[in-house]
Design a protein around this motif. Structure first.
Motif, PDB file in Angstrom:
ATOM      1  N   VAL A   2     -58.424  59.028 -11.963  1.00  0.00           N
ATOM      2  CA  VAL A   2     -59.591  59.307 -11.134  1.00  0.00           C
ATOM      3  C   VAL A   2     -59.805  58.108 -10.219  1.00  0.00           C
ATOM      4  CG1 VAL A   2     -62.092  59.650 -11.155  1.00  0.00           C
ATOM      5  CG2 VAL A   2     -60.665  60.782 -12.874  1.00  0.00           C
ATOM      6  N   GLY A   3     -60.010  58.344  -8.936  1.00  0.00           N
ATOM      7  CA  GLY A   3     -60.284  57.263  -7.992  1.00  0.00           C
ATOM      8  C   GLY A   3     -59.105  56.358  -7.707  1.00  0.00           C
ATOM      9  N   THR A  44     -49.818  54.130 -14.275  1.00  0.00           N
ATOM     10  CA  THR A  44     -49.560  53.892 -12.859  1.00  0.00           C
ATOM     11  C   THR A  44     -50.838  54.164 -12.074  1.00  0.00           C
ATOM     12  OG1 THR A  44     -47.259  54.559 -13.128  1.00  0.00           O
ATOM     13  CG2 THR A  44     -48.142  54.587 -10.886  1.00  0.00           C
ATOM     14  N   GLY A  45     -51.281  53.195 -11.286  1.00  0.00           N
ATOM     15  CA  GLY A  45     -52.485  53.338 -10.478  1.00  0.00           C
ATOM     16  C   GLY A  45     -53.769  52.967 -11.195  1.00  0.00           C
ATOM     17  N   GLN A  46     -53.674  52.633 -12.475  1.00  0.00           N
ATOM     18  CA  GLN A  46     -54.865  52.272 -13.238  1.00  0.00           C
ATOM     19  C   GLN A  46     -55.345  50.880 -12.836  1.00  0.00           C
ATOM     20  OE1 GLN A  46     -54.300  52.139 -17.489  1.00  0.00           O
ATOM     21  NE2 GLN A  46     -56.401  51.494 -17.870  1.00  0.00           N
ATOM     22  N   LEU A  47     -56.642  50.768 -12.525  1.00  0.00           N
ATOM     23  CA  LEU A  47     -57.220  49.494 -12.107  1.00  0.00           C
ATOM     24  C   LEU A  47     -58.260  48.948 -13.081  1.00  0.00           C
ATOM     25  CD1 LEU A  47     -57.763  50.355  -8.329  1.00  0.00           C
ATOM     26  CD2 LEU A  47     -55.841  49.106  -9.370  1.00  0.00           C
ATOM     27  N   PRO A  57     -59.360  55.397 -16.870  1.00  0.00           N
ATOM     28  CA  PRO A  57     -59.899  56.284 -15.838  1.00  0.00           C
ATOM     29  C   PRO A  57     -59.104  57.571 -15.635  1.00  0.00           C
ATOM     30  CG  PRO A  57     -58.658  54.553 -14.786  1.00  0.00           C
ATOM     31  CD  PRO A  57     -58.646  54.263 -16.270  1.00  0.00           C
ATOM     32  N   LEU A  58     -58.841  58.289 -16.734  1.00  0.00           N
ATOM     33  CA  LEU A  58     -58.120  59.553 -16.640  1.00  0.00           C
ATOM     34  C   LEU A  58     -59.093  60.711 -16.777  1.00  0.00           C
ATOM     35  CD1 LEU A  58     -55.017  58.897 -18.961  1.00  0.00           C
ATOM     36  CD2 LEU A  58     -55.189  58.581 -16.473  1.00  0.00           C
ATOM     37  N   ASP A  59     -58.823  61.808 -16.064  1.00  0.00           N
ATOM     38  CA  ASP A  59     -59.605  63.024 -16.249  1.00  0.00           C
ATOM     39  C   ASP A  59     -59.016  63.812 -17.419  1.00  0.00           C
ATOM     40  OD1 ASP A  59     -57.337  64.417 -15.308  1.00  0.00           O
ATOM     41  OD2 ASP A  59     -58.219  64.799 -13.333  1.00  0.00           O
ATOM     42  N   GLY A  60     -59.590  64.976 -17.711  1.00  0.00           N
ATOM     43  CA  GLY A  60     -59.149  65.782 -18.836  1.00  0.00           C
ATOM     44  C   GLY A  60     -57.715  66.273 -18.741  1.00  0.00           C
TER      45      GLY A  60
END
Length: 141
Positions: free
Chosen positions: A44-45, A119-122, A36-39
């Motif tokens: 993201v989220g 970090t923060g990835q779900l 869930p990474l942006d460019g």
């Protein structure tokens, strides 16, 4: 090109197949985990597994497009969710079902895990897909 099989001897899965069979001579792609990474490389989220799942699917579509494939040609996925709560896993699965991945339906495994790479990835999804022959463009499995 793709034959999806649900065995009548097993409990029927809700929205996926037990197996996907591809005829010999077909090009198969094994995709790295979509994250869930942006460019710019930002999550993201943050804290929102559903929003992250949507970004993961969007990124997966980009990965597939880069090789000449799409969600409808995905054979199998592994869906990783940082949670031990089945309600959270179900919410992420609803995003998967609402995407083009449910066209097949594809074969999938949904997993609750302790952590993922960023970090923060779900959420993360790995996929295996058929790369359709250009001459077969416009045909659906």
């Amino acid at each position: 090109m793709i034959r999806r099989v649900t065995s009548p001897a097993l409990f029927p899965p809700p929205t996926y197949s037990h197996a996907s069979v591809v005829e010999a001579g077909t090009r198969i792609a094994f995709l790295a985990g979509s994250v869930p990474l942006d460019g710019d490389g930002n999550i993201v989220g943050p804290g929102d597994p559903v929003r992250q799942a949507r970004q993961v699917i969007a990124n997966l579509e980009v990965q597939l497009g880069a090789i000449g494939s799409d969600l409808a040609h995905v054979l199998s996925t592994d869906v990783y969710v940082v949670s031990g709560d089945t309600a959270v896993l179900s919410a992420v699965w609803e995003v998967v079902e609402a995407s083009g991945l449910s066209v097949g339906p594809h074969s999938s495994t949904l997993l609750g895990v302790a952590c993922l790479g960023y970090t923060g990835q779900l959420v993360e999804i790995t996929a295996t897909a058929v790369v359709p022959d250009q001459s077969a463009e416009g045909t659906r499995p």
